[in-house]
Design a protein around this motif. Sequence first.
Motif, PDB file in Angstrom:
ATOM      1  N   GLY A   1       2.945  26.629 -29.421  1.00 51.11           N
ATOM      2  CA  GLY A   1       3.438  27.714 -28.594  1.00 51.11           C
ATOM      3  C   GLY A   1       4.907  27.589 -28.234  1.00 51.11           C
ATOM      4  N   PRO A   2       5.369  28.473 -27.335  1.00 49.45           N
ATOM      5  CA  PRO A   2       6.793  28.545 -27.015  1.00 49.45           C
ATOM      6  C   PRO A   2       7.256  27.422 -26.105  1.00 49.45           C
ATOM      7  CG  PRO A   2       5.577  30.083 -25.654  1.00 49.45           C
ATOM      8  CD  PRO A   2       4.582  29.513 -26.637  1.00 49.45           C
ATOM      9  N   VAL A   3       8.561  27.294 -26.005  1.00 43.74           N
ATOM     10  CA  VAL A   3       9.185  26.325 -25.111  1.00 43.74           C
ATOM     11  C   VAL A   3       9.006  26.768 -23.662  1.00 43.74           C
ATOM     12  CG1 VAL A   3      11.418  25.336 -24.420  1.00 43.74           C
ATOM     13  CG2 VAL A   3      10.880  25.660 -26.854  1.00 43.74           C
ATOM     14  N   GLY A   4       8.780  25.804 -22.767  1.00 44.15           N
ATOM     15  CA  GLY A   4       8.761  26.074 -21.338  1.00 44.15           C
ATOM     16  C   GLY A   4      10.127  25.757 -20.753  1.00 44.15           C
ATOM     17  N   TYR A   5      10.843  26.778 -20.315  1.00 42.29           N
ATOM     18  CA  TYR A   5      12.242  26.582 -19.929  1.00 42.29           C
ATOM     19  C   TYR A   5      12.423  26.161 -18.473  1.00 42.29           C
ATOM     20  CZ  TYR A   5      13.595  28.382 -24.444  1.00 42.29           C
ATOM     21  OH  TYR A   5      13.763  28.534 -25.797  1.00 42.29           O
ATOM     22  N   ASP A   6      11.340  26.049 -17.724  1.00 41.81           N
ATOM     23  CA  ASP A   6      11.406  25.531 -16.357  1.00 41.81           C
ATOM     24  C   ASP A   6      10.339  24.455 -16.219  1.00 41.81           C
ATOM     25  OD1 ASP A   6      10.982  25.077 -13.577  1.00 41.81           O
ATOM     26  OD2 ASP A   6      11.849  27.024 -13.094  1.00 41.81           O
ATOM     27  N   GLY A   7      10.762  23.201 -16.295  1.00 42.96           N
ATOM     28  CA  GLY A   7       9.808  22.104 -16.312  1.00 42.96           C
ATOM     29  C   GLY A   7       8.929  22.045 -15.080  1.00 42.96           C
ATOM     30  N   LYS A   8       9.515  22.245 -13.905  1.00 43.44           N
ATOM     31  CA  LYS A   8       8.739  22.180 -12.665  1.00 43.44           C
ATOM     32  C   LYS A   8       7.697  23.284 -12.625  1.00 43.44           C
ATOM     33  CE  LYS A   8       9.124  21.965  -7.632  1.00 43.44           C
ATOM     34  NZ  LYS A   8       7.952  22.866  -7.435  1.00 43.44           N
ATOM     35  N   GLU A   9       8.094  24.485 -12.985  1.00 36.38           N
ATOM     36  CA  GLU A   9       7.162  25.616 -12.976  1.00 36.38           C
ATOM     37  C   GLU A   9       6.043  25.397 -13.996  1.00 36.38           C
ATOM     38  OE1 GLU A   9       7.461  30.130 -14.543  1.00 36.38           O
ATOM     39  OE2 GLU A   9       8.879  29.622 -12.945  1.00 36.38           O
ATOM     40  N   THR A  10       6.388  24.866 -15.148  1.00 30.77           N
ATOM     41  CA  THR A  10       5.393  24.604 -16.188  1.00 30.77           C
ATOM     42  C   THR A  10       4.343  23.613 -15.708  1.00 30.77           C
ATOM     43  OG1 THR A  10       6.996  25.061 -17.957  1.00 30.77           O
ATOM     44  CG2 THR A  10       5.065  23.745 -18.538  1.00 30.77           C
ATOM     45  N   LEU A  11       4.786  22.534 -15.063  1.00 24.24           N
ATOM     46  CA  LEU A  11       3.838  21.526 -14.564  1.00 24.24           C
ATOM     47  C   LEU A  11       3.042  22.059 -13.378  1.00 24.24           C
ATOM     48  CD1 LEU A  11       3.228  18.654 -15.590  1.00 24.24           C
ATOM     49  CD2 LEU A  11       5.305  19.643 -16.544  1.00 24.24           C
ATOM     50  N   ASP A  12       3.674  22.823 -12.507  1.00 24.74           N
ATOM     51  CA  ASP A  12       2.950  23.404 -11.369  1.00 24.74           C
ATOM     52  C   ASP A  12       1.834  24.318 -11.856  1.00 24.74           C
ATOM     53  OD1 ASP A  12       4.431  22.083  -9.483  1.00 24.74           O
ATOM     54  OD2 ASP A  12       5.705  23.786  -8.959  1.00 24.74           O
ATOM     55  N   TYR A  13       2.124  25.127 -12.873  1.00 18.17           N
ATOM     56  CA  TYR A  13       1.111  26.034 -13.417  1.00 18.17           C
ATOM     57  C   TYR A  13      -0.043  25.240 -14.030  1.00 18.17           C
ATOM     58  CZ  TYR A  13      -1.038  29.788 -16.117  1.00 18.17           C
ATOM     59  OH  TYR A  13      -1.931  30.686 -16.652  1.00 18.17           O
ATOM     60  N   ALA A  14       0.294  24.184 -14.766  1.00 16.53           N
ATOM     61  CA  ALA A  14      -0.747  23.352 -15.390  1.00 16.53           C
ATOM     62  C   ALA A  14      -1.632  22.716 -14.323  1.00 16.53           C
ATOM     63  CB  ALA A  14      -0.100  22.285 -16.251  1.00 16.53           C
ATOM     64  N   LEU A  15      -1.042  22.245 -13.233  1.00 12.14           N
ATOM     65  CA  LEU A  15      -1.812  21.616 -12.170  1.00 12.14           C
ATOM     66  C   LEU A  15      -2.692  22.640 -11.436  1.00 12.14           C
ATOM     67  CD1 LEU A  15       0.875  19.137 -10.910  1.00 12.14           C
ATOM     68  CD2 LEU A  15      -1.389  18.512 -11.757  1.00 12.14           C
ATOM     69  N   ARG A  16      -2.216  23.851 -11.315  1.00 10.12           N
ATOM     70  CA  ARG A  16      -3.064  24.887 -10.702  1.00 10.12           C
ATOM     71  C   ARG A  16      -4.268  25.172 -11.595  1.00 10.12           C
ATOM     72  NH1 ARG A  16       2.000  27.273  -9.473  1.00 10.12           N
ATOM     73  NH2 ARG A  16       1.803  28.809 -11.157  1.00 10.12           N
ATOM     74  N   MET A  17      -4.074  25.102 -12.899  1.00 11.84           N
ATOM     75  CA  MET A  17      -5.189  25.345 -13.824  1.00 11.84           C
ATOM     76  C   MET A  17      -6.320  24.340 -13.629  1.00 11.84           C
ATOM     77  SD  MET A  17      -3.556  26.370 -17.509  1.00 11.84           S
ATOM     78  CE  MET A  17      -5.192  26.547 -18.193  1.00 11.84           C
ATOM     79  N   VAL A  18      -5.961  23.115 -13.261  1.00 17.57           N
ATOM     80  CA  VAL A  18      -6.982  22.079 -13.104  1.00 17.57           C
ATOM     81  C   VAL A  18      -7.345  21.877 -11.627  1.00 17.57           C
ATOM     82  CG1 VAL A  18      -6.377  20.895 -15.233  1.00 17.57           C
ATOM     83  CG2 VAL A  18      -5.240  20.230 -13.096  1.00 17.57           C
TER      84      VAL A  18
END
Length: 219
Positions: A199-216
């Motif tokens: 998939g595509p690049v995540g251009y905001d590392g903090k937002e990307t990790l926050d979203y992943a943590l919300r998923m779990v």
Amino acid sequence: MAIFPIPTENPIDSNIWLITGSENILIDTGTGETSGGTDYVAMVSWTIDSHLDGRGLSAIVLTHCHIDHVGGAAGLKEHYGCPVYIGANDYDAVSTGDSYYTVSGMFRIPFCPLDCIPVDEGHVFDIGEHRLRVIDTPGHTAGGICLFDEITGALFSGDTVFANGIGRTDLPGGSLQEMVQSLVKLSNVNITTVYPGHGPVGYDGKETLDYALRMVGNR
């Protein structure tokens, strides 16, 4: 440092990232499978060479043991004459050609034992201007790793975390509990940009990790 995506024609292939500097590193290699009789190594190496300007490839680093990331490694290793590295806890699966843990049997893609070198947490690939540090991130597989550039904050995340999600944990060697722990671990790293295994690049590392943590359910 420059980062180049290396395209392939197989829709299940992983992203392949070429990182250039004083040394040059390839992260992941796709399945090694093509359609229509195309030679995989010739196709991929043509694009890689267009970015190397006559220089060599120093290493291939595999983020985990699944066939869509490791299948092309043997051919590219032979072509470039460079070592292949993989996380220590995925080493046995790849070095023995285990069709179960590499899921090559599930995808019906042949995979032979691969001569590779295990790496542990903290190992650094120094390419001159940049330092890529290994972070152990089990969850998708037991030996999944990410590579964190200590200079720019770029993270090459394999199938641990994507721009909009996480890797599945229901395949051999996967663990949701370990995935959560890995995501928490990464959330404490100053990541600027995420270059995932699909998939595509995540251009905001903090937002990307926050979203992943919300998923779990961790946020």
